[in-house]
Scaffold this active site. Structure first.
Site, PDB file in Angstrom:
ATOM      1  CG  HIS A   1      22.230   2.478 -12.482  1.00 47.63           C
ATOM      2  ND1 HIS A   1      21.866   1.154 -12.608  1.00 47.63           N
ATOM      3  CD2 HIS A   1      22.347   2.936 -13.745  1.00 47.63           C
ATOM      4  CE1 HIS A   1      21.779   0.832 -13.883  1.00 47.63           C
ATOM      5  NE2 HIS A   1      22.056   1.914 -14.587  1.00 47.63           N
TER       6      HIS A   1
ATOM      7  CG  ASP B   1      20.398  -0.790 -10.245  1.00 50.10           C
ATOM      8  OD1 ASP B   1      20.245   0.398  -9.912  1.00 50.10           O
ATOM      9  OD2 ASP B   1      20.842  -1.128 -11.367  1.00 50.10           O
TER      10      ASP B   1
ATOM     11  CB  SER C   1      20.081   1.500 -17.195  1.00 51.61           C
ATOM     12  OG  SER C   1      21.159   0.706 -16.820  1.00 51.61           O
TER      13      SER C   1
END
Length: 515
Positions: free
Chosen positions: A162, A192, A265
């Site tokens: 993402h 992911d 992230s």
């Protein structure tokens, strides 16, 4: 794998990717307050219980010094679609933004307002588009930041899918301030994970660990770029392992209380020995920021995806071809299970691997290849990490006894995982239905070969979620082809019954406790 999610919407909305943030840091609010009031005297420290040795924290400074140079900052630019009124909606209907995009938002709202991104994403109350409604869209510039880490001296980098989603350019910045244009070698939304490559040599790398040796309560440390603050270090403990989240992923997440925020992230999660055991990916939050619960992808999952991408350019996942629901206490009582565990099969894909193996609606999958299935999410996590063509031996609970079935897993082909809605599948009360046989044209329209049409649902059945127009297919696994069969099944029922309902082309189980 076709699994149907059974998680309340509020939880889905609360799961936020700890992803890229706007380059200007919109949404960051600083409100520091220091109290100078006298502190009360410290309470005496109780002696440790017998048998407990003193435990010291790991040397976080040494872990950071050794591994910090291998952690990178990732900046992305590109375009994304947003509605004309500013209440953005992405094409994929994902509830969690791939980046905290900030150029456009609700009209008249300050982009630095901490609720700017929330209302931009889900709409202002009472305005068109509120609650995620579709609006005319246009492409607008997108900027974002995230983290990553180097796993090979020649420039192979792991991060979250993402973080680089919708990116036209990806820039990697090292701790020595050098910057490189990165190539995205491959990206796997199901786990992911994304693999990047920069043109550099002799780079510092991290050492990879083993999550099987990771214990709940063990110290862990994260390094990343929260809100763009590069190489920030936070620490905490492992809160749980093997968490299944309602995000259509095939990942058994590591839950921690390490502070993870937008920009973290893709960054690494280290154990107390300085080994990477996970990739920080998501947080549970009602505010959009860290609230004590964060989730990391186990490094073994990332390694498996990385090797597939380096070999073939893409990742593949297996598929069983079932939709499943959580087994709660009412279902356990209905199916005579000792405890509420397993994955309840609500639907079987015609001609799919499960269908060929003989799996049926109403079966409860207890184990697969010897691994216990405690929660329904354990099943897609296991199957999704398997290779297509793998043999899956399943221990199944059917009609009050255990059976064994064997399936050859198919290829997921990026099919979305779905879960039966718990909002429509769970309720309280006692059975109360008015039923009649389906007419031939009604059977054709519903796509079923039999069943009884619900003309009226009252009292317990209505509270449980059964509604007029539903088609009752079975009770506790017994087909409902006639009123007599329903009465016979009810005569054998215990404290609750499990109704298999067909509604709008979907099959779901509805547990109805009996008074």
């Amino acid at each position: 794998m076709n699994q149907i999610l059974s998680t309340p919407r509020r939880l889905t909305l609360a799961l936020v990717v700890a992803g890229a943030m706007g380059a200007t840091g919109a949404g960051l609010v600083t409100n520091l307050h220091t109290s100078h009031a006298a502190l009360p005297p410290a309470a005496p420290v109780a002696a440790a219980p017998a048998g407990y040795a003193g435990v010291t924290a790991p040397d976080f400074a040494q872990i950071t010094a050794q591994n910090g140079p291998a952690v990178v900052n990732i900046s992305v630019t590109g375009t994304t679609k947003t509605s004309y009124n500013g209440g953005g909606n992405d094409d994929d209907d994902d509830e969690t933004p791939s980046a905290q995009r900030q150029p456009h938002g609700p009209q008249g709202m300050d982009p630095n307002d901490p609720f700017f991104e929330f209302f931009r994403r889900f709409g202002m109350p009472g305005m068109p588009g509120a609650g995620g409604g579709r609006m005319p869209q246009r492409e607008v510039p997108m900027r974002g930041e995230g983290s990553g880490f180097i796993v090979s001296p020649d420039g192979i980098i792991l991060t979250n899918a993402h973080v680089v989603k919708d990116a036209s350019t990806v820039t990697v910045k090292l701790t020595d301030r050098r910057e490189f244009r990165a190539k995205v070698l491959g990206s796997d939304p199901k786990t992911d994970i994304a693999v990047l490559k920069i043109d550099a040599k002799d780079l510092p790398v991290v050492h990879l660990g083993d999550t099987k040796k990771l214990a709940v309560g063990e110290w862990v440390l994260a390094i990343g770029s929260p809100f763009g603050f590069e190489n920030s270090v936070t620490a905490g403990v492992v809160s749980a392992k093997g968490r299944a989240l309602p995000d259509d992923s095939f990942v058994p997440f590591i839950q921690t209380d390490v502070a993870v925020n937008p920009g973290n992230s893709g960054g690494p999660l280290f154990n107390s020995r300085g080994e990477v055991v996970g990739i920080n990916s998501q947080i549970y939050s009602r505010s959009g920021g860290y609230q004590g619960v964060s989730f990391a992808i186990p490094i073994e999952v990332a390694e498996r995806v990385k090797e597939q991408i380096l070999s073939t350019g893409k990742a593949s996942h297996a598929r069983l071809g079932v939709s499943v629901q959580e087994v709660n206490q009412a279902f356990a009582d209905s199916f005579q299970l000792d405890k509420p565990e397993g994955a309840l099969v609500a639907g079987v894909e015609p001609g799919g691997p499960a269908d060929k193996a003989g799996l049926k609606s109403g079966d409860v999958i207890l184990r697969i290849n010897g691994q216990p299935i405690v929660a329904s999410g354990d099943l897609p996590a296991f199957v999704g990490q398997s290779a297509p063509g793998t043999t899956a031996r399943m221990e199944v609970w059917r009609h009050g006894k255990q059976e064994e079935l064997t399936a050859t897993l198919g290829d997921a082909n990026d099919k979305p995982a779905k879960v039966a809605s718990a909002d429509k599948a769970v309720g309280k009360g006692q059975l109360g239905l008015s039923l009649r046989p389906l007419q031939p044209e009604e059977r054709r329209e519903a796509g079923v070969s039999g069943g009884l049409l619900v003309e009226e649902a009252r009292g317990p059945a209505a509270v449980a979620g059964v509604a007029p127009g539903d088609v009752l297919l079975s009770i506790n696994g017994t087909p409902a082809q006639s009123i007599e069969q329903v009465r016979a099944a009810m005569a054998k029922a215990g404290k609750s019954v499990a109704l298999l309902i067909e509604r709008d082309g979907n099959k779901i189980f509805v547990p109805v406790p009996l008074g």
